[in-house]
Motif scaffolding. Structure first.
Motif, PDB file in Angstrom:
ATOM      1  N   ASP A 139       0.872  -1.168   0.000  1.00  0.00           N
ATOM      2  CA  ASP A 139       0.000   0.000   0.000  1.00  0.00           C
ATOM      3  C   ASP A 139       0.914   1.225   0.000  1.00  0.00           C
ATOM      4  O   ASP A 139       1.775   1.357   0.877  1.00  0.00           O
ATOM      5  N   ILE A 140       0.743   2.089  -0.998  1.00  0.00           N
ATOM      6  CA  ILE A 140       1.615   3.250  -1.099  1.00  0.00           C
ATOM      7  C   ILE A 140       0.812   4.525  -1.309  1.00  0.00           C
ATOM      8  O   ILE A 140      -0.355   4.492  -1.707  1.00  0.00           O
ATOM      9  N   ALA A 141       1.476   5.639  -1.037  1.00  0.00           N
ATOM     10  CA  ALA A 141       0.897   6.958  -1.279  1.00  0.00           C
ATOM     11  C   ALA A 141       1.813   7.723  -2.222  1.00  0.00           C
ATOM     12  O   ALA A 141       3.037   7.632  -2.118  1.00  0.00           O
ATOM     13  N   VAL A 142       1.208   8.454  -3.134  1.00  0.00           N
ATOM     14  CA  VAL A 142       1.946   9.355  -4.010  1.00  0.00           C
ATOM     15  C   VAL A 142       1.449  10.757  -3.683  1.00  0.00           C
ATOM     16  O   VAL A 142       0.294  11.091  -3.961  1.00  0.00           O
ATOM     17  N   ILE A 143       2.313  11.538  -3.069  1.00  0.00           N
ATOM     18  CA  ILE A 143       1.974  12.905  -2.708  1.00  0.00           C
ATOM     19  C   ILE A 143       2.450  13.795  -3.839  1.00  0.00           C
ATOM     20  O   ILE A 143       3.631  13.771  -4.207  1.00  0.00           O
ATOM     21  N   GLY A 144       1.539  14.569  -4.400  1.00  0.00           N
ATOM     22  CA  GLY A 144       1.832  15.347  -5.599  1.00  0.00           C
ATOM     23  C   GLY A 144       1.403  14.591  -6.839  1.00  0.00           C
ATOM     24  O   GLY A 144       1.992  14.716  -7.909  1.00  0.00           O
ATOM     25  N   ALA A 145       0.353  13.797  -6.702  1.00  0.00           N
ATOM     26  CA  ALA A 145      -0.097  12.895  -7.767  1.00  0.00           C
ATOM     27  C   ALA A 145      -0.581  13.613  -9.016  1.00  0.00           C
ATOM     28  O   ALA A 145      -0.603  13.011 -10.091  1.00  0.00           O
ATOM     29  N   THR A 146      -0.940  14.881  -8.921  1.00  0.00           N
ATOM     30  CA  THR A 146      -1.447  15.593 -10.092  1.00  0.00           C
ATOM     31  C   THR A 146      -0.362  16.372 -10.831  1.00  0.00           C
ATOM     32  O   THR A 146      -0.616  16.920 -11.894  1.00  0.00           O
ATOM     33  N   GLY A 147       0.841  16.404 -10.286  1.00  0.00           N
ATOM     34  CA  GLY A 147       1.950  17.091 -10.943  1.00  0.00           C
ATOM     35  C   GLY A 147       2.639  16.177 -11.943  1.00  0.00           C
ATOM     36  O   GLY A 147       2.349  14.976 -12.028  1.00  0.00           O
ATOM     37  N   THR A 148       3.563  16.725 -12.676  1.00  0.00           N
ATOM     38  CA  THR A 148       4.270  15.969 -13.709  1.00  0.00           C
ATOM     39  C   THR A 148       5.006  14.762 -13.125  1.00  0.00           C
ATOM     40  O   THR A 148       4.897  13.649 -13.645  1.00  0.00           O
ATOM     41  N   VAL A 149       5.745  14.959 -12.042  1.00  0.00           N
ATOM     42  CA  VAL A 149       6.504  13.856 -11.444  1.00  0.00           C
ATOM     43  C   VAL A 149       5.557  12.808 -10.867  1.00  0.00           C
ATOM     44  O   VAL A 149       5.746  11.609 -11.068  1.00  0.00           O
ATOM     45  N   GLY A 150       4.514  13.242 -10.179  1.00  0.00           N
ATOM     46  CA  GLY A 150       3.551  12.304  -9.598  1.00  0.00           C
ATOM     47  C   GLY A 150       2.820  11.494 -10.647  1.00  0.00           C
ATOM     48  O   GLY A 150       2.673  10.268 -10.516  1.00  0.00           O
TER      49      GLY A 150
END
Length: 153
Positions: free
Chosen positions: A6-17
């Motif tokens: 189970d993971i989280a991606v913080i900044g998911a709407t940016g280019t890197v995310g």
């Protein structure tokens, strides 16, 4: 039975995310639950993952104990605000934002020094070196393996 994470991606709407989410899908990463997080301005939007539009939630209200790994791909201020909270919840942190310096956190290139990760105390906190540093580390690691091999022949 395959282990999932189970993971989280913080900044998911940016280019890197968004790129990170695409890579997770392309490489068929063994995900349990994917938590997509962003600032309150981006919360409510969606990101496509495995043919589904996943809703992006606000990072401010997220319980990091729900995940074992968090990728910080948002701006440096967001990483500085939430990385310690994630680690306190037992979550490993990978900083892709550049907010945490190599003096604060270990910079690791798994292709060059994977043994370093295994020796770290949990939860791990890592920073991704610059692209140039990664490329150089990989080339030098391969060169040193070749040199040590050819030198022992």
């Amino acid at each position: 039975m395959t282990q999932t994470f189970d993971i989280a991606v913080i900044g998911a709407t940016g280019t890197v995310g968004e790129t990170l989410v695409q890579i997770l899908e392309e490489r068929d990463f063994p995900l349990g639950t994917l938590h997509l997080l962003a600032s309150n301005e981006s919360a409510g939007s969606s990101v496509n993952y495995r043919g589904k539009n996943l809703r992006v939630r606000e990072v401010d209200a997220f319980d990091f104990s729900l995940v074992k790994l968090a990728f910080f791909a948002a701006g440096p201020a967001v990483t500085r605000s939430f990385a310690a909270k994630a680690r306190a919840a037992g979550c490993a942190v990978i900083d892709l934002s550049g907010a945490l310096s190599a003096e604060q956190v270990l910079a690791v290139v798994p292709e060059a020094n994977p043994q370093v990760i295994q020796a770290l105390s949990k939860p791990v906190q890592l920073v991704s070196p610059s692209a140039a540093a990664v490329a150089l580390a990989v080339v030098l690691a391969r060169s040193s393996r070749c040199l040590s091999w050819s030198g022992s022949a």
